[in-house]
Scaffold this motif. Structure first.
Motif, PDB file in Angstrom:
ATOM      1  N   ALA A 214       4.277  18.400   3.324  1.00  0.00           N
ATOM      2  CA  ALA A 214       4.654  18.866   4.534  1.00  0.00           C
ATOM      3  C   ALA A 214       3.968  20.465   4.851  1.00  0.00           C
ATOM      4  O   ALA A 214       3.824  20.574   5.928  1.00  0.00           O
ATOM      5  N   ARG A 215       3.618  21.033   3.842  1.00  0.00           N
ATOM      6  CA  ARG A 215       2.837  22.428   4.002  1.00  0.00           C
ATOM      7  C   ARG A 215       1.946  22.645   2.746  1.00  0.00           C
ATOM      8  O   ARG A 215       2.136  22.128   1.618  1.00  0.00           O
ATOM      9  N   PRO A 216       1.043  23.631   3.015  1.00  0.00           N
ATOM     10  CA  PRO A 216       0.143  23.811   1.907  1.00  0.00           C
ATOM     11  C   PRO A 216       0.704  24.305   0.733  1.00  0.00           C
ATOM     12  O   PRO A 216       1.843  24.855   0.785  1.00  0.00           O
TER      13      PRO A 216
ATOM     14  N   ALA B 135       0.816  -1.343   0.123  1.00  0.00           N
ATOM     15  CA  ALA B 135      -0.068  -0.238  -0.039  1.00  0.00           C
ATOM     16  C   ALA B 135       0.641   1.407  -0.078  1.00  0.00           C
ATOM     17  O   ALA B 135       2.033   1.276   0.603  1.00  0.00           O
ATOM     18  N   MET B 136       0.647   2.156  -0.699  1.00  0.00           N
ATOM     19  CA  MET B 136       1.034   3.677  -0.572  1.00  0.00           C
ATOM     20  C   MET B 136      -0.187   4.510  -0.497  1.00  0.00           C
ATOM     21  O   MET B 136      -1.276   4.633  -0.776  1.00  0.00           O
ATOM     22  N   LEU B 137       0.118   5.666   0.482  1.00  0.00           N
ATOM     23  CA  LEU B 137      -0.580   6.596   1.101  1.00  0.00           C
ATOM     24  C   LEU B 137      -0.060   7.733   0.726  1.00  0.00           C
ATOM     25  O   LEU B 137       0.917   8.273   0.908  1.00  0.00           O
ATOM     26  N   VAL B 138      -0.755   8.666  -0.148  1.00  0.00           N
ATOM     27  CA  VAL B 138      -0.234   9.942  -0.657  1.00  0.00           C
ATOM     28  C   VAL B 138      -1.136  10.972  -0.185  1.00  0.00           C
ATOM     29  O   VAL B 138      -2.456  11.011  -0.337  1.00  0.00           O
ATOM     30  N   ASP B 139      -0.621  12.127   0.327  1.00  0.00           N
ATOM     31  CA  ASP B 139      -1.316  13.217   0.857  1.00  0.00           C
ATOM     32  C   ASP B 139      -1.562  14.323  -0.217  1.00  0.00           C
ATOM     33  O   ASP B 139      -0.821  15.060  -0.254  1.00  0.00           O
ATOM     34  N   PHE B 140      -2.685  14.128  -0.742  1.00  0.00           N
ATOM     35  CA  PHE B 140      -3.186  15.113  -1.892  1.00  0.00           C
ATOM     36  C   PHE B 140      -4.069  16.106  -1.295  1.00  0.00           C
ATOM     37  O   PHE B 140      -4.484  16.874  -2.223  1.00  0.00           O
ATOM     38  N   ASP B 141      -4.152  16.147  -0.136  1.00  0.00           N
ATOM     39  CA  ASP B 141      -5.030  17.407   0.578  1.00  0.00           C
ATOM     40  C   ASP B 141      -3.874  18.694   0.481  1.00  0.00           C
ATOM     41  O   ASP B 141      -3.498  18.838   1.537  1.00  0.00           O
ATOM     42  N   LEU B 142      -3.552  19.125  -0.677  1.00  0.00           N
ATOM     43  CA  LEU B 142      -2.536  20.036  -0.635  1.00  0.00           C
ATOM     44  C   LEU B 142      -3.047  21.610  -0.037  1.00  0.00           C
ATOM     45  O   LEU B 142      -2.122  22.418   0.403  1.00  0.00           O
ATOM     46  N   ARG B 143      -4.246  21.779   0.357  1.00  0.00           N
ATOM     47  CA  ARG B 143      -4.671  23.056   1.013  1.00  0.00           C
ATOM     48  C   ARG B 143      -4.421  22.925   2.580  1.00  0.00           C
ATOM     49  O   ARG B 143      -4.145  23.775   3.249  1.00  0.00           O
ATOM     50  N   ARG B 144      -4.728  21.726   3.047  1.00  0.00           N
ATOM     51  CA  ARG B 144      -4.494  21.101   4.538  1.00  0.00           C
ATOM     52  C   ARG B 144      -3.986  20.100   4.699  1.00  0.00           C
ATOM     53  O   ARG B 144      -4.671  19.043   5.216  1.00  0.00           O
ATOM     54  N   PRO B 145      -2.910  19.705   4.376  1.00  0.00           N
ATOM     55  CA  PRO B 145      -2.185  18.400   4.696  1.00  0.00           C
ATOM     56  C   PRO B 145      -2.146  18.021   6.069  1.00  0.00           C
ATOM     57  O   PRO B 145      -1.713  18.719   7.003  1.00  0.00           O
ATOM     58  N   GLN B 146      -2.469  16.785   6.338  1.00  0.00           N
ATOM     59  CA  GLN B 146      -2.579  16.207   7.763  1.00  0.00           C
ATOM     60  C   GLN B 146      -1.807  14.845   7.992  1.00  0.00           C
ATOM     61  O   GLN B 146      -1.707  14.391   9.261  1.00  0.00           O
TER      62      GLN B 146
ATOM     63  N   PRO C  60       0.270  26.328  -2.562  1.00  0.00           N
ATOM     64  CA  PRO C  60      -0.545  27.407  -3.542  1.00  0.00           C
ATOM     65  C   PRO C  60      -1.034  27.133  -4.783  1.00  0.00           C
ATOM     66  O   PRO C  60      -0.385  26.017  -5.528  1.00  0.00           O
ATOM     67  N   LYS C  61      -2.099  27.332  -5.275  1.00  0.00           N
ATOM     68  CA  LYS C  61      -2.809  27.162  -6.438  1.00  0.00           C
ATOM     69  C   LYS C  61      -3.081  25.603  -6.682  1.00  0.00           C
ATOM     70  O   LYS C  61      -2.574  24.888  -7.618  1.00  0.00           O
ATOM     71  N   SER C  62      -3.493  24.925  -5.565  1.00  0.00           N
ATOM     72  CA  SER C  62      -3.328  23.457  -5.420  1.00  0.00           C
ATOM     73  C   SER C  62      -4.241  22.746  -6.426  1.00  0.00           C
ATOM     74  O   SER C  62      -4.043  21.764  -7.122  1.00  0.00           O
ATOM     75  N   SER C  63      -5.394  23.446  -6.892  1.00  0.00           N
ATOM     76  CA  SER C  63      -6.327  22.896  -8.159  1.00  0.00           C
ATOM     77  C   SER C  63      -5.495  22.830  -9.191  1.00  0.00           C
ATOM     78  O   SER C  63      -5.618  21.968 -10.036  1.00  0.00           O
ATOM     79  N   GLU C  64      -4.796  24.043  -9.525  1.00  0.00           N
ATOM     80  CA  GLU C  64      -3.947  24.017 -10.821  1.00  0.00           C
ATOM     81  C   GLU C  64      -2.896  22.854 -10.780  1.00  0.00           C
ATOM     82  O   GLU C  64      -2.646  22.297 -11.798  1.00  0.00           O
ATOM     83  N   VAL C  65      -2.330  22.806  -9.347  1.00  0.00           N
ATOM     84  CA  VAL C  65      -1.219  21.707  -9.594  1.00  0.00           C
ATOM     85  C   VAL C  65      -1.900  20.428  -9.644  1.00  0.00           C
ATOM     86  O   VAL C  65      -1.152  19.666 -10.597  1.00  0.00           O
ATOM     87  N   LEU C  66      -3.056  20.175  -9.150  1.00  0.00           N
ATOM     88  CA  LEU C  66      -3.479  18.705  -9.306  1.00  0.00           C
ATOM     89  C   LEU C  66      -4.068  18.423 -10.869  1.00  0.00           C
ATOM     90  O   LEU C  66      -4.076  17.026 -10.927  1.00  0.00           O
ATOM     91  N   SER C  67      -4.274  19.149 -11.336  1.00  0.00           N
ATOM     92  CA  SER C  67      -4.737  19.074 -12.763  1.00  0.00           C
ATOM     93  C   SER C  67      -3.510  19.065 -13.699  1.00  0.00           C
ATOM     94  O   SER C  67      -3.739  18.896 -14.895  1.00  0.00           O
ATOM     95  N   SER C  68      -2.340  19.286 -13.331  1.00  0.00           N
ATOM     96  CA  SER C  68      -1.269  19.423 -14.137  1.00  0.00           C
ATOM     97  C   SER C  68      -0.588  18.437 -14.722  1.00  0.00           C
ATOM     98  O   SER C  68      -0.947  17.196 -14.338  1.00  0.00           O
ATOM     99  N   ARG C  69       0.058  18.406 -15.954  1.00  0.00           N
ATOM    100  CA  ARG C  69       0.552  17.141 -16.433  1.00  0.00           C
ATOM    101  C   ARG C  69       1.534  16.360 -15.462  1.00  0.00           C
ATOM    102  O   ARG C  69       1.674  15.069 -15.348  1.00  0.00           O
ATOM    103  N   LYS C  70       2.260  17.103 -14.690  1.00  0.00           N
ATOM    104  CA  LYS C  70       3.258  16.556 -13.997  1.00  0.00           C
ATOM    105  C   LYS C  70       2.607  15.673 -12.736  1.00  0.00           C
ATOM    106  O   LYS C  70       2.898  14.493 -12.648  1.00  0.00           O
ATOM    107  N   VAL C  71       1.619  16.188 -12.135  1.00  0.00           N
ATOM    108  CA  VAL C  71       0.652  15.452 -11.211  1.00  0.00           C
ATOM    109  C   VAL C  71       0.252  13.881 -11.806  1.00  0.00           C
ATOM    110  O   VAL C  71      -0.027  12.818 -11.348  1.00  0.00           O
ATOM    111  N   GLY C  72      -0.204  14.138 -13.259  1.00  0.00           N
ATOM    112  CA  GLY C  72      -0.855  13.398 -13.873  1.00  0.00           C
ATOM    113  C   GLY C  72       0.293  11.882 -14.147  1.00  0.00           C
ATOM    114  O   GLY C  72       0.073  10.987 -14.063  1.00  0.00           O
ATOM    115  N   HIS C  73       1.547  12.622 -14.434  1.00  0.00           N
ATOM    116  CA  HIS C  73       2.690  11.479 -14.676  1.00  0.00           C
ATOM    117  C   HIS C  73       3.030  10.755 -13.223  1.00  0.00           C
ATOM    118  O   HIS C  73       3.128   9.582 -13.288  1.00  0.00           O
ATOM    119  N   ILE C  74       2.978  11.725 -12.062  1.00  0.00           N
ATOM    120  CA  ILE C  74       2.831  11.115 -10.906  1.00  0.00           C
ATOM    121  C   ILE C  74       2.038   9.648 -10.420  1.00  0.00           C
ATOM    122  O   ILE C  74       2.383   8.779 -10.093  1.00  0.00           O
TER     123      ILE C  74
END
Length: 275
Positions: free
Chosen positions: A178-180, A126-137, A182-196
């Motif tokens: 580790a920290r919030p 299993a892998m757990l990825v924190d994609f709550d980029l606005r409020r990572p916990q 910026p522009k999290s929505s744009e980051v999550l829709s980016s090509r880089k995140v898609g590759h990850i």
């Protein structure tokens, strides 16, 4: 409480791929994790990934109970794990998003405990990825203090392998934030995140990747990234969301593959005092 249950039942009947409600509260070519599989179990050797030991008291305070197989609440997450894996296996899915209608539903706690429960199975990793980029916990709940995290991967300062950590449990790795961001929505829709996401999904056939996402109604982050993830699990905190909020959240899921809805923080007495 009753309104929430009715809303969940309505959501189940409307959502595609619905499942029964669960009754519970880019990296380098040299891999950092070596998998050795046989007929009985998967052995994992961490060649570059940092291995840390977590503090049991800290986990208990944050309701991370699945590390302790003897904890009275652990059985509930094992039950959820069985339901989730069965549905994912039926459809060939390996990536799972976890979200909620609103804040304080306990989605991150459920995501952590579910990932740990999956890792306990001898034929799974299993892998757990924190994609709550606005409020990572995730890092906070686990008590992880990391110099390198997903923030560095997104900025190009590190590879995914450098940000991974094994929390002392075989077959589990965590990619913390580790920290919030910026522009999290744009980051999550980016090509880089898609590759990850694609690399994390395809590297190991036995791996289930769980993405802890923000609440659906908090912003458009979930809508931006959900098309790239195989399926989604909705966490509804008892008393935390109104019927209207739940129904609106379900509409935002659109054509996503909904595994089901978890009613969390239910105070109804059940066996062994599980919450």
């Amino acid at each position: 409480m009753e309104r929430i249950k009715l809303a969940i039942e309505k959501a189940k009947s409307q959502g595609p791929g619905s499942a029964p409600v669960a009754p519970i509260k880019a990296w380098p070519t040299v891999p950092s994790v070596a998998h050795v599989a046989n007929d009985e179990h998967i052995e994992v050797q961490y060649t570059q990934t940092d291995v840390v030991q977590l503090d049991a008291a800290h986990l208990e305070r944050h309701r991370v109970v699945a590390f302790n197989k003897h904890h009275p609440a652990n059985w509930a997450f094992d039950l959820l794990r069985t339901q989730v894996l069965r549905k994912m296996d039926e459809n060939g899915w390996r990536t799972l998003a976890i979200t909620s209608p609103s804040m304080e539903s306990g989605k991150s706690v459920v995501a952590i405990n579910l990932a740990v429960s999956i890792a306990h199975q001898s034929q799974r990793t299993a892998m757990l990825v924190d994609f709550d980029l606005r409020r990572p916990q995730v890092a906070n709940y686990l008590g992880l203090k990391r110099d390198t995290s997903l923030n560095d991967v997104l900025s190009g300062a590190a590879d995914v392998s450098q940000a991974l950590v094994n929390p002392g449990l075989p077959r589990l790795v965590v990619l913390p934030t580790a920290r919030p961001v910026p522009k999290s929505s744009e980051v999550l829709s980016s090509r880089k995140v898609g590759h990850i996401i694609g690399d994390l999904r395809d590297r190991y056939a036995d791996r289930i990747v769980i993405f802890d996402l923000p609440p659906i109604l908090a912003a458009d982050d979930v809508i931006a990234v959900l098309p790239r993830i195989d399926c989604v699990l909705m966490i509804v905190g008892s008393g935390m969301s109104t019927q209207k909020a739940i129904e609106e959240a379900m509409r935002h899921l659109g054509g996503a593959n909904l595994l089901g809805v978890v009613l969390n923080k239910d105070e109804t007495p059940v066996r062994k005092g599980y919450y």
